[in-house]
Scaffold this motif. Structure first.
Motif, PDB file in Angstrom:
ATOM      1  N   LEU A   4       0.824  -1.214   0.000  1.00 27.57           N
ATOM      2  CA  LEU A   4       0.000   0.000   0.000  1.00 27.57           C
ATOM      3  C   LEU A   4       0.859   1.266   0.000  1.00 27.57           C
ATOM      4  O   LEU A   4       0.477   2.277   0.569  1.00 27.57           O
ATOM      5  N   THR A   5       2.004   1.210  -0.658  1.00 26.31           N
ATOM      6  CA  THR A   5       2.878   2.369  -0.751  1.00 26.31           C
ATOM      7  C   THR A   5       2.207   3.460  -1.579  1.00 26.31           C
ATOM      8  O   THR A   5       1.711   3.208  -2.675  1.00 26.31           O
ATOM      9  N   THR A   6       2.200   4.665  -1.041  1.00 27.13           N
ATOM     10  CA  THR A   6       1.590   5.806  -1.718  1.00 27.13           C
ATOM     11  C   THR A   6       2.576   6.420  -2.708  1.00 27.13           C
ATOM     12  O   THR A   6       3.715   6.688  -2.345  1.00 27.13           O
ATOM     13  N   GLY A  87      -6.770  -2.274   0.357  1.00 25.19           N
ATOM     14  CA  GLY A  87      -5.982  -2.659  -0.800  1.00 25.19           C
ATOM     15  C   GLY A  87      -6.746  -3.473  -1.824  1.00 25.19           C
ATOM     16  O   GLY A  87      -6.162  -3.994  -2.767  1.00 25.19           O
ATOM     17  N   ARG A 155      -7.627   4.860  -1.737  1.00 22.88           N
ATOM     18  CA  ARG A 155      -6.252   5.323  -1.678  1.00 22.88           C
ATOM     19  C   ARG A 155      -5.558   5.011  -2.993  1.00 22.88           C
ATOM     20  O   ARG A 155      -5.964   4.097  -3.705  1.00 22.88           O
ATOM     21  N   VAL A 157      -2.197   3.647  -4.710  1.00 19.38           N
ATOM     22  CA  VAL A 157      -1.045   2.832  -4.339  1.00 19.38           C
ATOM     23  C   VAL A 157      -0.116   2.688  -5.523  1.00 19.38           C
ATOM     24  O   VAL A 157      -0.552   2.654  -6.677  1.00 19.38           O
TER      25      VAL A 157
END
Length: 165
Positions: A4-6, A87, A155, A157
């Motif tokens: 889940l790296t932005t 995710g 979000r 990712v």
């Protein structure tokens, strides 16, 4: 568990600029189709119908891509996707909610400019400040997400190095 790296703020804003260039063609062709089919001979004739049509085209474009792989064309190029907080791929309602909330990037600035009877450059400066403040809101989020993503339960990712769908 999915990564889940932005993506960086610079990459996300660059993707938005690229997306706007792609959308120019989509909206141009959609506007031409509307004008041709309804024989619009004057810019003000059926203006609200055209605005609604273009809004609908944008909605279909974004919601379709977000619910079918989580990536628009620009997001594929810049290698990130939209997912829910866990995710997982986003569903129709969450994608629709995200699309509507994303309009907060521009609508408050336009409304404020109209409310103060902005003239000339004020019609550019006030919405531009709104966009700048909205972009900087990602700096306040612990995960670096934009406010509309936080509110929609989504979000962005990073999918760098992963095979994108």
């Amino acid at each position: 568990m999915p990564d889940l790296t932005t993506p960086s703020l610079r990459r996300r804003l660059s993707s938005m600029l690229y997306e706007s260039m792609l959308l120019f063609g989509v909206l141009f062709m959609s506007g031409w189709l509307f004008s041709t089919l309804l024989q619009q001979r004057h810019a003000l004739y059926l203006r609200h119908g055209l605005e609604f049509w273009l809004f609908l085209v944008l909605a279909v474009y974004f919601i379709w891509f977000w619910t079918h792989g989580g990536q628009t064309l620009a997001m594929k190029t810049w290698r990130f996707r939209v997912v829910d907080q866990a995710g997982h791929p986003v569903g129709l309602w969450r994608a629709t909610f995200r699309f509507l909330l994303a309009w907060l990037w521009v609508l408050p600035g336009l409304a404020l400019a109209a409310a103060v009877h902005g003239q000339q450059w004020m019609l550019v400066i006030i919405p531009a400040l709104n966009i700048l403040l909205w972009a900087l809101s990602a700096r306040l989020d612990p995960q670096g997400q934009f406010l509309h993503d936080r509110l929609a339960g989504t979000r962005l990712v990073d999918v760098t190095g992963k095979k994108s769908a």
